[in-house]
Scaffold this motif. Structure first.
Motif, short mmCIF file in Angstrom:
data_model
loop_
_atom_site.label_atom_id
_atom_site.label_comp_id
_atom_site.label_asym_id
_atom_site.label_seq_id
_atom_site.Cartn_x
_atom_site.Cartn_y
_atom_site.Cartn_z
N ALA A 79 0.81 -1.09 -0.19
CA ALA A 79 0.22 -0.10 -0.35
C ALA A 79 0.44 1.17 0.24
O ALA A 79 2.26 1.34 0.82
CB ALA A 79 -0.81 -0.05 0.66
N ASN A 80 0.55 2.05 -0.94
CA ASN A 80 1.11 3.52 -0.78
C ASN A 80 -0.27 4.59 -1.15
O ASN A 80 -0.75 4.89 -1.53
CB ASN A 80 2.00 3.20 -2.16
N GLU A 136 -3.30 0.59 -3.43
CA GLU A 136 -2.98 -0.78 -3.60
C GLU A 136 -1.85 -0.37 -4.45
O GLU A 136 -2.16 -1.44 -5.57
CB GLU A 136 -4.08 -2.39 -2.75
N LEU A 137 -0.70 -1.22 -4.29
CA LEU A 137 0.28 -1.47 -6.10
C LEU A 137 0.80 -3.32 -6.13
O LEU A 137 1.02 -3.64 -4.74
CB LEU A 137 1.76 -1.21 -5.68
N GLU A 144 -2.44 -0.07 13.03
CA GLU A 144 -1.24 -0.48 11.76
C GLU A 144 -1.60 -1.57 10.75
O GLU A 144 -2.26 -2.29 11.03
CB GLU A 144 -0.22 -1.03 12.70
N PHE A 145 -0.92 -0.82 9.39
CA PHE A 145 -0.80 -2.16 8.48
C PHE A 145 0.08 -3.00 8.88
O PHE A 145 0.96 -2.56 9.49
CB PHE A 145 -0.59 -0.92 7.84
N PRO A 146 -0.62 -4.48 8.87
CA PRO A 146 0.60 -5.27 8.50
C PRO A 146 2.18 -4.89 8.03
O PRO A 146 2.04 -3.73 6.47
CB PRO A 146 0.09 -6.49 7.75
N TYR A 187 3.09 -5.55 4.27
CA TYR A 187 1.75 -5.13 3.52
C TYR A 187 2.22 -3.40 3.17
O TYR A 187 2.59 -2.88 1.95
CB TYR A 187 0.57 -4.44 3.65
N ALA A 188 2.70 -2.77 4.50
CA ALA A 188 2.55 -1.47 4.61
C ALA A 188 3.09 -1.03 5.48
O ALA A 188 2.39 -0.80 6.63
CB ALA A 188 1.68 0.22 3.85
N SER A 189 4.36 -0.75 6.14
CA SER A 189 5.15 -0.61 7.56
C SER A 189 5.10 1.05 7.71
O SER A 189 5.60 1.17 8.84
CB SER A 189 6.53 -1.26 6.94
#
Length: 819
Positions: A151-152, A160-161, A262-264, A267-269
């Motif tokens: 994710a970005n 989501e990329l 929090e995102f996992p 997936y997206a830190s």
């Protein structure tokens, strides 16, 4: 304080004390009430926060499940798209099939899709105008990963990329890249929990740095706007939200609970989900029963404050009166105090006040008895503190008071009469007191005080300073010549025979006179008179001296000399000198120890310039010890080479009879192991005559140590031959006064011959001092003198040159023309 004012009714006390007590009690109750309400509110608020913390944990798990489902959906869509790609070496593409697939999959909210071959060339692209700015993320993925997603967020949206790799067996042919909007993910979570959500992004290359970028799709009413998220734009606050929910006030003033999901990491830190829950109930929404409790507490506080006010007023007035009447005790008005205390008595009050009244009344009787006793004792103490108990004359304290009073008047006003003191000390009174006894000595002092009082009359005050010293403060003398006449009169009066218990005594005195100047103090005046008195004693006693400027200069010189002597000892400025003692045939038999002062400013000083000052200032014992130890050290150096050489050391009379001297002598003999008979101590015959018993005792102990004794300057004192023959003395030294005029003085030659003859009969060795001519040496040799010393043979030399002198064993007497 006026007695009439004390007996009148006391003024009413101030109300500030009771008011302060009441306000203090009210403040305390208010604080307790506020603390109670606050504790209720905090407890309720804490329960809400704990509930939201559980909700946050549930939402975190729910969010992770939604992301897993979201990724799986993306993977299935891209996998279905890959069916339209011909897997060959050149990656053939069915454009028609792909376009049809894109049309059918629009519901999945794919924003863009792109097909890239193994060489990185784009073979097909569809969707919004996307430049795929996240190209590095795709390029960094490994070829052996079939599916990857992250994710970005950019300034406009969060996506989501995803990437799906295409293989022909194990050969990598290319990949499908897709952009998918994250709005459905937020929508699902927001609808499930009635939340308002936003996405927070941080720096990719520095995850520990919070870069607050909020992303909330504007077309979703459930989401948060950037304006609503602004209270969270604080790095420390965001880090705290990672641990637990937190209540914050929004821009509108309402308090909401915020939490961070929090995102996992895979997936997206660098992305976090911000959730805002329903508003918290504030203090205004507290339970109604709490408000009722508050009203009840306020009423109770008011009642208690009123009771405290009434009690404080009553106690304050009574205490005020208890504080006022003890002033009568301070003034010694005990009867009036008891009357005032009786007026305060009130049987209706507590029994404690009755006990206080009884105690105060008993205290007043005790203080009255003590006060009477103190008055009697004070009168007696005043007499003892201001007057001498023996003579009844004013003592030192009263004298000091009177002198200081006269000096103040002298400084403040021009006065015709001078201020002067006469210090009188009885000559040799200690010897008289020891001879006739202290009881008769006290009678002498009483009669002498009465004589002086009768002589002075109204000219001033006669006082006893202490011991045998009297001080006369003169106030009615106008000229110095009157002072001199009075001193003569006092000397004559003191010299009159005095009869004490049938014993007639004639006593003399020495007088010192000091005339005050404007700048003088009591101590200055007394010190000047004492200096003048000692000058009179130095003149032989029965004399008077007036203090003058020359004496003051001498005082300054002595003070300066004292400091220089101390420095001389500390800096080791004193040097040991030796003068040889020679036999009649020219052989050196020993030395006499002398001392020189190597002064840093005045050069080398002979003993005559500092020995008298040392005797007056009490340094002579220290100097004797220094010379004695230095002589023992020098004798230790000479003895191995010249075992027959001896050294003589002069010891002062005051030091010789001191018990500490014998201890120091034993210490030196132990420290420097020399032959004791090579050490000779020289004492004057005056010392023996002044205290024969003490001198004989010390001489006996010294002889037991093996040390020799010599009588120095023999012939100048009054020694008796009967005493002399009983003393264990080894040597007599003829004083230089009997040698210097030989051969011109026939009497000196006869005296010297007699001394040598007597010494020989008593088996004493004889040493002649001050030999300066060959004629004197010829006479001494003819008289059978043993040894001689003087400038004829050698001046005193530094101790370290003694060995050089001893290298020549004999002095060439023929060179000095002696046959």
């Amino acid at each position: 304080m006026d007695t009439n004012n004390l007996s009148s009714p006391l003024p009413e006390p101030s109300l500030s004390g009771p008011l302060f007590a009441t306000l203090s009690a009210g403040c305390l109750l208010a604080v307790l009430f506020a603390a109670l309400l606050l504790s209720f509110y905090q407890a309720q608020r804490g329960e809400h926060l704990q509930t939201y913390q559980l909700i946050q944990q549930q939402q975190q798990r729910q969010f992770e499940q939604l992301i897993i489902h979201f990724r799986q959906q993306s993977q299935r869509e891209l996998q279905s798209l890959s069916q339209g790609v011909v897997k060959s070496a050149t990656l053939a593409v069915d454009i028609e099939w792909l376009e049809r697939w894109w049309t059918q999959r629009a519901r999945t909210m794919l924003l863009a899709v792109e097909l890239v071959d193994a060489q990185g060339n784009t073979r097909w692209r569809q969707g919004m105008e996307t430049r795929f700015e996240q190209q590095p993320w795709f390029d960094n993925l490994a070829d052996n990963q079939s599916f990857s997603a992250t994710a970005n967020c950019d300034e406009s949206r969060c996506v989501e990329l995803s990437r799906f790799a295409i293989y022909d067996g194990t050969q990598y042919l290319g990949e499908i890249r897709a952009h998918r909007d994250l709005t459905p993910l937020l929508t699902d979570l927001a609808h499930s929990d009635q939340l308002k959500l936003g996405i927070l992004s941080t720096e990719l290359d520095q995850p520990e740095v919070w870069q607050v970028n909020f992303h909330t799709p504007h077309h979703l009413s459930q989401q948060l706007s950037k304006t609503q998220l602004m209270p969270l734009a604080d790095r420390t606050l965001l880090q705290q939200l990672q641990l637990q929910p937190r209540a914050l006030a929004s821009i509108t003033g309402d308090a909401h609970v915020w939490s961070l999901i929090e995102f996992p990491d895979h997936y997206a830190s660098h992305l976090y989900l911000i959730a805002r829950h329903q508003p918290l109930p504030m203090a205004s929404q507290l339970s109604t029963r709490f408000i009722k409790y508050g009203i009840v507490c306020a009423i109770v506080c008011a009642l208690l404050m009123a009771i405290v006010w009434l009690i404080s007023i009553r106690l304050s007035r009574r205490i005020h009166r208890y504080v006022e009447i003890p002033q009568l005790l301070v003034q010694g008005k005990y009867h009036q105090f008891r009357e005032q205390l009786a007026q305060l008595s009130n049987p209706r009050l507590m029994s404690n006040f009755k006990e206080i009244d009884d105690s105060l009344q008993a205290l007043s009787y005790q203080l009255e008895a003590v006060g009477n006793a103190v008055d009697v004792r004070n009168q007696e103490m005043e007499r003892l503190s201001l007057f001498d108990s023996l003579t009844g004359l004013p003592n030192r304290h009263l004298l000091q008071y009177e002198i200081q009073k006269d000096l103040r008047e002298l400084r403040q006003h021009q006065r015709e009469n001078i201020v002067a003191i006469v210090l009188l000390d009885l000559d040799n009174f200690k010897r008289i007191n020891d001879s006739i006894g202290h009881q008769l000595g006290d009678q002498i002092l009483e009669q002498m005080g009465q004589r002086l009082k009768g002589a002075v009359r109204n000219l001033g005050i006669v006082s006893r300073l202490g011991g045998d010293e009297f001080v006369i403060l003169l106030r009615s003398v106008k000229r110095v010549d009157q002072l001199q006449s009075l001193c003569q009169k006092i000397l004559q009066l003191v010299n009159k025979p005095l009869i004490v218990e049938n014993t007639t005594l004639v006593i003399s005195c020495s007088i010192g006179v000091s005339v005050a100047s404007v700048s003088d103090t009591y101590n200055d005046l007394l010190k000047h008179a004492e200096i003048a008195m000692y000058k009179a004693k130095d003149s032989g006693g029965s004399y008077y001296r007036l203090f003058n400027a020359e004496m003051a200069s001498e005082i300054d010189f002595n003070l300066s000399m004292e400091g220089e002597i101390r420095r001389g000892f500390d800096e080791q400025e004193f040097t040991l000198y030796l003068q040889p003692k020679v036999s009649m045939d020219g052989v050196i038999k020993g030395f006499e120890s002398l001392v020189r002062w190597d002064h840093p400013e005045r050069g080398v000083l002979p003993p005559g310039e500092f020995i008298p000052a040392m005797e007056n200032m009490g340094f002579i014992s220290r100097l004797d010890n220094w010379i004695l130890e230095a002589s023992c050290r020098q004798l230790k150096v000479l003895e191995p080479h010249y075992p027959d050489i001896s050294i003589a050391v002069n010891i002062s009379s005051t030091h010789f009879t001191d018990h500490a001297f014998l201890t120091f002598l034993q210490k030196c003999l132990k420290k420097y192991p020399i032959s004791p008979n090579k050490l000779e101590l020289e004492i004057t015959e005056t010392l023996l005559m002044e205290n024969m018993s003490a001198g004989r005792e010390v001489i006996d102990k010294i002889k037991q140590l093996g040390v020799r004794i010599a009588i120095d300057d023999f012939g100048t004192g009054y020694s008796s031959l009967s005493y002399l023959k009983k003393l264990p003395v080894d040597t007599l030294k003829i004083d230089r006064e009997f040698i210097k005029d030989i051969p011109d003085s026939e009497s000196d030659m006869q005296i010297s011959s007699v001394i040598i003859f007597l010494a020989k009969q008593l088996h004493f060795s004889v040493v002649a001092e001050g030999v300066e001519t060959s004629e004197q040496l010829v006479f001494l040799k003819a008289s059978q003198c043993d040894l001689a010393q003087g400038y004829y043979f050698s001046k005193p030399i530094p101790a370290h040159k003694a060995i050089l002198m001893l290298e020549s064993e004999r002095i060439d007497l023929s060179h000095r023309k002696i046959s």
